[in-house]
Design a protein around this motif. Sequence first.
Motif, short mmCIF file in Angstrom:
data_model
loop_
_atom_site.label_atom_id
_atom_site.label_comp_id
_atom_site.label_asym_id
_atom_site.label_seq_id
_atom_site.Cartn_x
_atom_site.Cartn_y
_atom_site.Cartn_z
N ASP A 146 0.83 -1.21 0.00
CA ASP A 146 0.00 0.00 0.00
C ASP A 146 0.86 1.26 0.00
OD1 ASP A 146 -2.34 1.49 -0.03
OD2 ASP A 146 -2.50 1.51 2.16
N THR A 147 1.59 1.45 -1.08
CA THR A 147 2.42 2.64 -1.23
C THR A 147 1.56 3.90 -1.34
OG1 THR A 147 4.11 3.72 -2.60
CG2 THR A 147 2.54 2.29 -3.73
N LYS A 148 2.08 5.01 -0.85
CA LYS A 148 1.38 6.30 -0.99
C LYS A 148 1.93 7.09 -2.18
CE LYS A 148 -0.63 5.08 2.79
NZ LYS A 148 -1.92 4.36 2.68
N LYS A 153 -1.43 0.06 -7.67
CA LYS A 153 -1.14 -0.84 -6.57
C LYS A 153 -2.32 -1.76 -6.31
CE LYS A 153 -2.55 2.86 -3.36
NZ LYS A 153 -2.16 3.69 -2.21
N ILE A 154 -2.05 -2.85 -5.62
CA ILE A 154 -3.06 -3.86 -5.33
C ILE A 154 -4.19 -3.31 -4.46
CG2 ILE A 154 -1.77 -4.70 -3.30
CD1 ILE A 154 -3.77 -6.91 -5.78
N THR A 155 -3.92 -2.27 -3.68
CA THR A 155 -4.94 -1.69 -2.80
C THR A 155 -5.79 -0.64 -3.52
OG1 THR A 155 -3.27 -0.14 -1.99
CG2 THR A 155 -3.65 -2.12 -0.67
N ASN A 156 -5.67 -0.58 -4.83
CA ASN A 156 -6.46 0.38 -5.59
C ASN A 156 -7.19 -0.28 -6.76
OD1 ASN A 156 -7.37 3.07 -6.10
ND2 ASN A 156 -5.95 3.19 -7.82
N GLY A 157 -7.53 -1.55 -6.61
CA GLY A 157 -8.24 -2.29 -7.65
C GLY A 157 -9.39 -3.05 -7.03
N PRO A 163 -9.95 -7.34 3.45
CA PRO A 163 -9.18 -6.99 4.66
C PRO A 163 -7.68 -7.29 4.53
CG PRO A 163 -10.61 -8.89 5.05
CD PRO A 163 -11.02 -8.30 3.75
N ARG A 164 -7.32 -8.08 3.52
CA ARG A 164 -5.92 -8.39 3.30
C ARG A 164 -5.40 -7.75 2.03
NH1 ARG A 164 -4.69 -14.55 5.30
NH2 ARG A 164 -5.14 -14.16 7.49
N ALA A 165 -5.96 -6.62 1.69
CA ALA A 165 -5.58 -5.96 0.43
C ALA A 165 -4.11 -5.56 0.41
CB ALA A 165 -6.46 -4.73 0.21
N ASP A 166 -3.56 -5.20 1.55
CA ASP A 166 -2.14 -4.85 1.62
C ASP A 166 -1.35 -6.16 1.66
OD1 ASP A 166 0.32 -3.69 1.91
OD2 ASP A 166 -0.20 -2.48 3.66
N VAL A 167 -1.23 -6.76 0.49
CA VAL A 167 -0.73 -8.12 0.35
C VAL A 167 0.63 -8.33 1.02
CG1 VAL A 167 0.21 -9.70 -1.38
CG2 VAL A 167 -2.07 -8.75 -1.69
#
Length: 487
Positions: A146-148, A153-157, A163-167
């Motif tokens: 979950d980079t800013k 990124k995986i947390t934006n799809g 709940p485990r989006a930040d792989v």
Amino acid sequence: MSFHFSKLSLVKRILVLSILSSGLSISATAQQQGVHHQSAQYEAPTDPLVQKKLEKWRDQKFGLIIHWGLYAVPGIIESWQLCSEDWIERDSTVAYEDYKKWYWGLSKEFNPVNFNPEQWAGVAKKAGMRYLVFTTKHHDGFNMFDTKETDFKITNGPFKSNPRADVAKHVFNAFRKEGFMIGAYFSKPDWHSEYFWWPKYATADRNVNYDIRKHAWRWNQYKQFTYNQIGELMHNYGSMDILWLDGGWVRPKETVNDEVRSWGAAIPEFSQEVDMPRIASMARSAQPGLLIVDRTVHGPYENYQTPEQRVPENKIDNPWESCLTLANNWGYVPNDKFKSATKVIHSLVEVVAKGGSLLLGVGPKPDGTLPTEAVDRLTKIGQWLEVNGEAIYNTRTTDRFKDGTTYFTQGKKGTRYAIACLAEDAAMPATIEWTGNAPKKGSKVKLLQNGKTIKWERQGEKTIIHLPALDKTKGAYPAMAFSYTAE
């Protein structure tokens, strides 16, 4: 002709099928052109904390590297088909720019609903693995954390609400709980970043696509972007043991030598350095003793060497690991051909006897599960290590590391180990022989397979081991290991 992917879903399916059919056919070429060869030079670290961590790492011997990202969705060879080099094969009817748009668009399809890092870690532990390197970002620039710094990124799809989006966070935590040393793979080049591949220009090859000397501001933006992302990994994702940096063509120009030129990729006339001293200082401030592996960029930030898809011919005293794939590809490719457990065990034995560690590559499927073939192979490897691991873990080399297909290691208290690799299609022999590394007269030789003392004799320079009655099934034992006190 240019295809427009937004018009017909059928066209997209045809393209995907074309890619899938070509994936295996180009994998051998990819492994040759995309590999990182071992550095010819080595500079030992001077930081006592790094030295201590390095010795701990050298005891582990067997690690897992996981390549997982957008490329798993169509099942192609990592990021490489984005790269416009003559060894890359793509559908010739698809315009390159359209291909890139399609590839970037995979971020809207990547939804690993069955992601289960605890299962991955459990399989790896049963396999006898001791350290992890997880791909937080490959060359395509898609972030598995979950980079800013970017929305790519995986947390934006489609997986963002999971709940485990930040792989990466959950992978690191799962393996940490199983006692693994933790490594973060990070690609120095980022083909999605406008500061590396500037949209103003075409993307001719794997390098930055503009002249850094003329556009210093843009490259400085990229250096800061890289620094910030590595900073996120070092500060927000728990205790780290290894920062494993890939993309060795991104390097200071003064480190480019004939070895680098032999890769066959273009070498720009300017430096592509990302300021490793600044990155290393920040990373080790957050993670004291951190091992940094700036692959092939010999110097203070390549704490161990990483020959890829090969085992060196001879014993090497420097710290090193062979990076080998379990199948033909680093990432998931449908219908890939997996190596047998016996072949991997033989590679592990050879690598360790020559002073290295084995980092074995596995690519999870797009749904987040491990291929059944991978689980099967890893389970069998673990069964062998469960009874023979004493000859592998925490060992170092001997002066004479092999005789034929028998390899030798040594424990830290002086115990000598002989590991005889047996052919896959061979039944158990009645005796095993080797020359050199002889047991001391009167000493006991133990068969690690069952923990029992066995008969042995000496004939001149030859040691002859008499094996007990064991399973005679062909391939039942990939290798037989023995412990003894050497002369």
